[in-house]
Design an enzyme around this catalytic site. Structure first.
Site, PDB file in Angstrom:
ATOM      1  N   THR A   1     -21.126   2.218  46.578  1.00  0.00           N
ATOM      2  CA  THR A   1     -19.673   2.376  46.618  1.00  0.00           C
ATOM      3  C   THR A   1     -19.243   2.970  47.956  1.00  0.00           C
ATOM      4  O   THR A   1     -18.128   3.453  48.087  1.00  0.00           O
ATOM      5  CB  THR A   1     -19.186   3.292  45.473  1.00  0.00           C
ATOM      6  OG1 THR A   1     -19.932   4.524  45.520  1.00  0.00           O
ATOM      7  CG2 THR A   1     -19.391   2.639  44.117  1.00  0.00           C
ATOM      8  N   ALA A   2     -20.140   2.906  48.946  1.00  0.00           N
ATOM      9  CA  ALA A   2     -19.848   3.474  50.266  1.00  0.00           C
ATOM     10  C   ALA A   2     -19.410   2.373  51.224  1.00  0.00           C
ATOM     11  O   ALA A   2     -18.259   1.938  51.170  1.00  0.00           O
ATOM     12  CB  ALA A   2     -21.080   4.226  50.784  1.00  0.00           C
ATOM     13  N   ARG A   3     -20.305   1.896  52.076  1.00  0.00           N
ATOM     14  CA  ARG A   3     -19.974   0.868  53.045  1.00  0.00           C
ATOM     15  C   ARG A   3     -20.998  -0.262  52.968  1.00  0.00           C
ATOM     16  O   ARG A   3     -22.196  -0.024  52.881  1.00  0.00           O
ATOM     17  CB  ARG A   3     -19.950   1.445  54.475  1.00  0.00           C
ATOM     18  CG  ARG A   3     -18.743   2.339  54.742  1.00  0.00           C
ATOM     19  CD  ARG A   3     -17.445   1.534  54.748  1.00  0.00           C
ATOM     20  NE  ARG A   3     -16.275   2.317  55.107  1.00  0.00           N
ATOM     21  CZ  ARG A   3     -15.455   2.874  54.232  1.00  0.00           C
ATOM     22  NH1 ARG A   3     -15.707   2.761  52.934  1.00  0.00           N
ATOM     23  NH2 ARG A   3     -14.388   3.542  54.631  1.00  0.00           N
TER      24      ARG A   3
ATOM     25  N   GLU B   1     -15.514  -8.111  54.598  1.00  0.00           N
ATOM     26  CA  GLU B   1     -14.488  -8.021  53.554  1.00  0.00           C
ATOM     27  C   GLU B   1     -13.179  -8.617  54.075  1.00  0.00           C
ATOM     28  O   GLU B   1     -12.820  -8.393  55.228  1.00  0.00           O
ATOM     29  CB  GLU B   1     -14.283  -6.554  53.145  1.00  0.00           C
ATOM     30  CG  GLU B   1     -15.529  -5.941  52.531  1.00  0.00           C
ATOM     31  CD  GLU B   1     -15.325  -4.500  52.083  1.00  0.00           C
ATOM     32  OE1 GLU B   1     -14.233  -3.938  52.312  1.00  0.00           O
ATOM     33  OE2 GLU B   1     -16.261  -3.927  51.490  1.00  0.00           O
TER      34      GLU B   1
ATOM     35  N   ASP C   1     -29.250  14.344  52.440  1.00  0.00           N
ATOM     36  CA  ASP C   1     -28.086  14.517  53.303  1.00  0.00           C
ATOM     37  C   ASP C   1     -28.410  15.637  54.287  1.00  0.00           C
ATOM     38  O   ASP C   1     -28.445  16.804  53.901  1.00  0.00           O
ATOM     39  CB  ASP C   1     -26.844  14.883  52.481  1.00  0.00           C
ATOM     40  CG  ASP C   1     -25.565  14.833  53.313  1.00  0.00           C
ATOM     41  OD1 ASP C   1     -25.646  15.141  54.520  1.00  0.00           O
ATOM     42  OD2 ASP C   1     -24.499  14.497  52.776  1.00  0.00           O
TER      43      ASP C   1
ATOM     44  N   ASP D   1     -19.635  -2.322  45.425  1.00  0.00           N
ATOM     45  CA  ASP D   1     -18.184  -2.242  45.589  1.00  0.00           C
ATOM     46  C   ASP D   1     -17.783  -2.398  47.055  1.00  0.00           C
ATOM     47  O   ASP D   1     -16.602  -2.311  47.382  1.00  0.00           O
ATOM     48  CB  ASP D   1     -17.667  -0.903  45.046  1.00  0.00           C
ATOM     49  CG  ASP D   1     -16.148  -0.818  45.028  1.00  0.00           C
ATOM     50  OD1 ASP D   1     -15.517  -1.762  44.500  1.00  0.00           O
ATOM     51  OD2 ASP D   1     -15.602   0.167  45.562  1.00  0.00           O
TER      52      ASP D   1
ATOM     53  N   ILE E   1     -18.022  13.004  47.093  1.00  0.00           N
ATOM     54  CA  ILE E   1     -18.277  11.910  46.147  1.00  0.00           C
ATOM     55  C   ILE E   1     -19.690  12.001  45.595  1.00  0.00           C
ATOM     56  O   ILE E   1     -19.907  11.935  44.378  1.00  0.00           O
ATOM     57  CB  ILE E   1     -18.041  10.548  46.816  1.00  0.00           C
ATOM     58  CG1 ILE E   1     -16.578  10.406  47.250  1.00  0.00           C
ATOM     59  CG2 ILE E   1     -18.422   9.409  45.877  1.00  0.00           C
ATOM     60  CD1 ILE E   1     -16.314   9.222  48.164  1.00  0.00           C
TER      61      ILE E   1
ATOM     62  N   HIS F   1     -14.186  -3.590  46.476  1.00  0.00           N
ATOM     63  CA  HIS F   1     -13.952  -2.343  47.214  1.00  0.00           C
ATOM     64  C   HIS F   1     -12.759  -1.581  46.646  1.00  0.00           C
ATOM     65  O   HIS F   1     -11.847  -1.166  47.371  1.00  0.00           O
ATOM     66  CB  HIS F   1     -13.753  -2.612  48.705  1.00  0.00           C
ATOM     67  CG  HIS F   1     -14.160  -1.441  49.561  1.00  0.00           C
ATOM     68  ND1 HIS F   1     -14.642  -1.579  50.836  1.00  0.00           N
ATOM     69  CD2 HIS F   1     -14.168  -0.109  49.311  1.00  0.00           C
ATOM     70  CE1 HIS F   1     -14.919  -0.386  51.347  1.00  0.00           C
ATOM     71  NE2 HIS F   1     -14.635   0.530  50.430  1.00  0.00           N
ATOM     72  N   ILE F   2     -12.784  -1.411  45.315  1.00  0.00           N
ATOM     73  CA  ILE F   2     -11.673  -0.725  44.648  1.00  0.00           C
ATOM     74  C   ILE F   2     -12.108   0.612  44.040  1.00  0.00           C
ATOM     75  O   ILE F   2     -11.365   1.189  43.249  1.00  0.00           O
ATOM     76  CB  ILE F   2     -11.036  -1.620  43.557  1.00  0.00           C
ATOM     77  CG1 ILE F   2     -12.068  -2.271  42.635  1.00  0.00           C
ATOM     78  CG2 ILE F   2     -10.192  -2.706  44.197  1.00  0.00           C
ATOM     79  CD1 ILE F   2     -12.673  -1.374  41.620  1.00  0.00           C
TER      80      ILE F   2
END
Length: 308
Positions: free
Chosen positions: A227-229, A258, A171, A253, A152, A277-278
């Site tokens: 858009t991860a966690r 949740e 990373d 997101d 991603i 979270h879509i």
């Protein structure tokens, strides 16, 4: 007939085709731990495909025949991997199956933040014409810092490169990165990035990665995209940073809890853009993740059968 428990209400037909030799049992859209324990006791599945909810040690304990837990997606933080390892249950993920979908969602959130898309739409609908007063942010030539450079993160990096952005990436596990990504430390990202986008799994070590201290180290007016966690961000600290102007805006997101509660303070802050979270939920990703989840569990079961 062996059974596969899906912690959701459905699975792509293409995935079901691969699982013809199994009876597929669905847990519904919002399965609780108690629901999943009851289903495991009733059906004793050989495999679980994880869509929604968490798979805990208690759930695994209710399924003596369980051999594999296969994630319908890339993040396995909703699975108790220590308990699975203790039981000899393999945990596999559909890595990369939703990479395009999530990277596009990150791009959409970044652009919406930089161009004030939501705020301007609301102003227009209220009868305002802000052409003479509004200034959006131009992303070309600015720097984006990516935390996480898996499928991603690297796909999003290619999109940012197409916008002629400079790309910093952190990373510790990534290898063979393209020349467009400058390997960087987190401190360098906090210091130099105009946009920070999170693309890493949630671990005990990086929980609350963006917090009051790290946000204070960032450039004033930074844009934050996640858009991860949700657990990667200290939500109270982010809200304070947006309200102070340290963070220009945020596109989120995923969230610490949740579904998000109706009284969540983010709802009252228009500079925090929200989606439920879509990022990985597209018609294409739905098929890709289902197929990958099915193939992964079948590969594990076949491997175990050969070893037996």
């Amino acid at each position: 007939m062996n059974k596969v428990l899906v912690t959701g209400a459905d699975l792509a037909p293409q995935a079901l085709q691969l699982l013809q030799a199994y009876e597929v049992v669905y847990a519904g859209k919002t399965p609780t731990e108690a629901d999943l324990i009851a289903l495991c006791k009733t059906h004793d599945p050989a495999a679980i495909i994880v869509r929604y909810g968490k798979v805990t040690a208690a759930i695994m304990g209710a399924a003596p025949s369980l051999k594999v837990i296969s994630k319908h997606g890339s993040g396995t933080d909703t699975i108790d991997k220590i308990a699975a390892q203790a039981r000899g249950i393999d945990v596999v993920a559909a890595a990369g199956a939703n990479a395009a979908a999530v990277a596009e969602q990150a791009l959409a959130l970044m652009l919406a933040c930089a161009k004030s898309v939501v705020a301007l739409d609301a102003r227009m609908r209220a009868g305002h014409w802000d052409k003479a007063t509004h200034k959006s942010l131009e992303l070309g030539g600015r720097t984006v810092g990516l935390v996480g450079l898996g499928a991603i993160g690297q796909r999003f990096a290619r999109m940012a490169d197409a916008l002629e952005m400079k790309i910093l990436g952190f990373d510790p596990f990534a290898k063979g990165l393209p020349a467009t990504i400058k390997p960087s430390t987190l401190d360098e990202i906090w210091r130099d990035a105009d946009v920070i986008s999170l693309h890493c799994p949630l671990t005990d070590e990086n929980r609350g990665l963006l917090n009051a201290q790290t946000l204070a180290q960032c450039k004033p007016g930074v844009i934050v995209v996640n858009t991860a966690r949700g657990g990667l961000i200290d939500e109270a600290a982010l809200l304070a940073a947006v309200q102070s102007g340290q963070v220009r805006s945020a596109g989120l997101d995923s969230f610490a809890v949740e579904p998000m509660t109706p009284d969540h303070p983010f709802h009252a802050e228009p500079r925090i853009l929200l989606s439920p979270h879509i990022g990985g939920v597209t018609s294409d990703a739905y098929v890709n993740m289902g197929i990958a989840a099915a193939k992964n569990l079948l590969a594990v079961i076949e491997k175990q059968a050969v070893a037996a």
